[in-house]
Design an enzyme around this catalytic site. Structure first.
Site, short mmCIF file in Angstrom:
data_model
loop_
_atom_site.label_atom_id
_atom_site.label_comp_id
_atom_site.label_asym_id
_atom_site.label_seq_id
_atom_site.Cartn_x
_atom_site.Cartn_y
_atom_site.Cartn_z
N ASP A 64 0.90 -1.12 -0.08
CA ASP A 64 0.03 -0.06 -0.20
C ASP A 64 0.87 1.24 0.06
O ASP A 64 1.57 1.52 1.03
CB ASP A 64 -0.77 -0.07 1.27
CG ASP A 64 -1.92 1.34 1.45
OD1 ASP A 64 -1.71 2.03 0.37
OD2 ASP A 64 -2.79 1.14 2.08
N VAL A 65 0.82 1.81 -1.05
CA VAL A 65 1.90 2.99 -1.12
C VAL A 65 1.68 4.18 -0.45
O VAL A 65 2.51 5.21 0.03
CB VAL A 65 2.02 3.72 -2.71
CG1 VAL A 65 2.64 2.55 -3.58
CG2 VAL A 65 0.82 4.41 -3.30
N ASN A 87 3.52 3.45 -10.59
CA ASN A 87 2.53 3.45 -11.36
C ASN A 87 1.21 3.38 -10.65
O ASN A 87 0.33 3.90 -11.14
CB ASN A 87 2.52 2.19 -12.23
CG ASN A 87 1.29 1.88 -12.93
OD1 ASN A 87 0.76 2.36 -13.81
ND2 ASN A 87 0.30 0.99 -12.39
N TYR A 152 -6.86 14.89 -9.19
CA TYR A 152 -6.12 14.15 -10.09
C TYR A 152 -5.30 15.05 -10.70
O TYR A 152 -3.88 14.55 -10.95
CB TYR A 152 -7.04 13.33 -10.88
CG TYR A 152 -5.94 12.23 -11.95
CD1 TYR A 152 -5.85 10.99 -11.44
CD2 TYR A 152 -6.06 12.52 -13.30
CE1 TYR A 152 -5.23 10.19 -12.17
CE2 TYR A 152 -5.33 11.70 -14.03
CZ TYR A 152 -4.75 10.34 -13.43
OH TYR A 152 -4.19 9.42 -14.33
N LYS A 156 -0.85 14.91 -10.57
CA LYS A 156 -0.11 14.34 -11.57
C LYS A 156 0.81 15.66 -11.77
O LYS A 156 2.02 15.31 -12.35
CB LYS A 156 -0.97 14.20 -12.77
CG LYS A 156 -1.96 12.67 -12.50
CD LYS A 156 -0.86 11.58 -12.13
CE LYS A 156 -1.57 10.12 -12.03
NZ LYS A 156 -0.62 9.00 -11.95
N THR A 187 -8.79 0.85 -22.29
CA THR A 187 -8.88 -0.32 -21.38
C THR A 187 -10.25 -0.76 -21.00
O THR A 187 -11.19 0.18 -21.35
CB THR A 187 -8.14 -0.09 -20.01
OG1 THR A 187 -8.94 1.00 -19.22
CG2 THR A 187 -6.82 0.63 -20.04
P1 NDP Z 1 -6.41 0.76 -12.53
O1 NDP Z 1 -7.40 1.18 -11.62
O2 NDP Z 1 -6.32 -0.07 -13.45
O3 NDP Z 1 -4.95 0.57 -11.80
C1 NDP Z 1 -4.50 1.16 -10.68
C2 NDP Z 1 -3.35 0.38 -9.68
O4 NDP Z 1 -2.85 1.01 -8.84
C3 NDP Z 1 -4.06 -1.06 -9.34
O5 NDP Z 1 -3.18 -1.99 -9.65
C4 NDP Z 1 -4.06 -0.73 -7.68
O6 NDP Z 1 -4.14 -1.80 -7.23
C5 NDP Z 1 -3.11 0.14 -7.53
N1 NDP Z 1 -3.38 0.92 -6.44
C6 NDP Z 1 -4.41 1.99 -6.23
N2 NDP Z 1 -4.00 2.47 -4.88
C7 NDP Z 1 -3.06 2.02 -4.20
C8 NDP Z 1 -2.16 1.98 -3.09
N3 NDP Z 1 -2.71 2.70 -2.26
N4 NDP Z 1 -1.06 0.96 -2.96
C9 NDP Z 1 -0.74 0.32 -3.93
N5 NDP Z 1 -1.38 0.05 -5.15
C10 NDP Z 1 -2.38 0.94 -5.40
O7 NDP Z 1 -5.77 2.14 -13.25
P2 NDP Z 1 -4.67 2.46 -14.65
O8 NDP Z 1 -4.02 1.12 -14.95
O9 NDP Z 1 -5.60 3.16 -15.61
O10 NDP Z 1 -3.63 3.43 -13.95
C11 NDP Z 1 -2.46 3.07 -13.68
C12 NDP Z 1 -1.41 4.42 -13.32
O11 NDP Z 1 -1.53 4.82 -14.85
C13 NDP Z 1 -2.10 5.63 -12.63
O12 NDP Z 1 -1.13 6.29 -12.00
C14 NDP Z 1 -2.92 6.41 -13.76
O13 NDP Z 1 -2.94 7.74 -13.12
C15 NDP Z 1 -1.89 6.49 -14.78
N6 NDP Z 1 -2.66 6.74 -15.96
C16 NDP Z 1 -3.53 6.07 -16.52
C17 NDP Z 1 -4.12 6.53 -17.90
C18 NDP Z 1 -5.34 5.67 -18.49
O14 NDP Z 1 -5.83 6.04 -19.78
N7 NDP Z 1 -5.63 4.39 -18.07
C19 NDP Z 1 -3.84 7.77 -18.57
C20 NDP Z 1 -2.75 8.31 -17.78
C21 NDP Z 1 -2.19 7.79 -16.70
P3 NDP Z 1 -4.77 -2.27 -5.90
O15 NDP Z 1 -6.34 -1.77 -5.91
O16 NDP Z 1 -4.64 -4.07 -5.81
O17 NDP Z 1 -3.94 -1.79 -4.83
#
Ligand code: NDP
Length: 248
Positions: A64-65, A87, A152, A156, A187
């Site tokens: 958990d970050v 990420n 957000y 960022k 996605t």
């Molecule tokens: P998802 O919601 O699919 O994935 C987010 C990930 O972050 C999950 O694996 C979740 O895992 C993890 N996460 C969330 N909170 C925590 C925490 N407190 N500690 C550890 N892990 C955490 O989102 P995306 O794949 O779309 O996004 C991934 C990154 O890319 C983000 O930073 C997003 O801002 C960025 N991004 C995405 C874009 C897009 O179009 N999809 C565009 C631009 C940027 P879990 O819940 O298991 O902890």
């Protein structure tokens, strides 16, 4: 210079879904030993098993970050990583006029403070080991704005400035810090929206007239993670089909 990662150890945060899950596969495919980290341990374990089954070396850890103890535990348990993909992130959408401060803070805690905690823990190990590469996943929303994502966009934008500040401080330790700014990536989570009139209108505003695909991020990710970018630090790389340069 090939975009290869043989012999490198890589950590991907937020690897239980979406971009992070994809990035873990890309790094493993380039030869890295990959650790997938997220709060949902079962999901990263399953993904690591799939990568191992495909002939790669992969591990899973709970992380958990937003919890400093969890971040310390993730790094104390392992030798220094060569590559860290910062990420993990949440979107926290909602009208600014009605957003609870607690919700605003939740986004900042995850997207900004979480990125700092992980980068700091990573850089401590990397500097002792002689260097490494940190890639912070920001967004084009850190460089321009859109409605209903105030927390957000603020988080960022701060990640982009943090990337530059850390690059400045850590260059002398051999630690490179760069930011990758994806545009709109298709996605399963957003596919329904992009089928609507509003979604189609948004796509028409992207100069390349299409959404990004996960694979569009592979080359830029490998560039920033590998020695191919050994003279790049503090860079902000947008991968957005030209969205940032769309006409005003
Ligand atoms: P998802 O919601 O699919 O994935 C987010 C990930 O972050 C999950 O694996 C979740 O895992 C993890 N996460 C969330 N909170 C925590 C925490 N407190 N500690 C550890 N892990 C955490 O989102 P995306 O794949 O779309 O996004 C991934 C990154 O890319 C983000 O930073 C997003 O801002 C960025 N991004 C995405 C874009 C897009 O179009 N999809 C565009 C631009 C940027 P879990 O819940 O298991 O902890």
């Amino acid at each position: 210079m090939e975009l290869k990662l043989q012999g490198k150890r890589a950590l991907v945060t937020g690897a239980s879904s979406g971009l992070g899950l994809h990035f873990a596969g890309v790094l493993a495919g380039a030869g890295a030993e990959v650790t997938l980290a997220a709060r949902r341990l079962a999901k990263v374990e399953k993904a690591a098993e799939a990568l191992t089954g495909a002939g790669h070396t992969a591990h899973a850890i709970e992380l958990d970050v937003t919890d400093p103890a969890s971040v310390s535990a993730a790094f104390d348990a392992a030798p220094a990583y060569d590559v860290v993909i910062n990420n993990a992130g949440i979107s926290g959408s909602g009208a600014a006029l009605h957003m609870d401060v607690a919700e605003f803070e939740r986004v900042i805690d995850t997207n900004l403070t979480g990125v700092f905690s992980v980068a700091q823990a990573a850089a401590r190990g990397m500097s002792e080991a002689g260097g490494g590469a940190i890639v912070n996943i920001a967004s084009i929303l850190g460089l321009r704005v859109a409605g209903h994502v105030a927390a957000y966009t603020a988080s960022k934008a701060a990640v982009i400035q943090l990337t530059k500040a850390l690059a400045l401080e850590w260059a002398r330790h051999g630690v490179r810090v760069n930011a990758l700014c994806p545009g709109y990536i298709e996605t399963p989570i957003n596919a329904d929206f992009f089928d609507t009139d509003a979604g189609q209108a948004l796509i028409r505003r992207i100069p390349q007239r299409r959404l990004g695909q996960l694979g569009d991020l592979d080359g830029p990710l490998l560039l920033l993670a590998s020695d191919a970018s050994s003279y790049m630090t503090g860079s902000v790389v947008a991968v957005d089909g030209g969205h940032l340069v769309s006409g005003l």
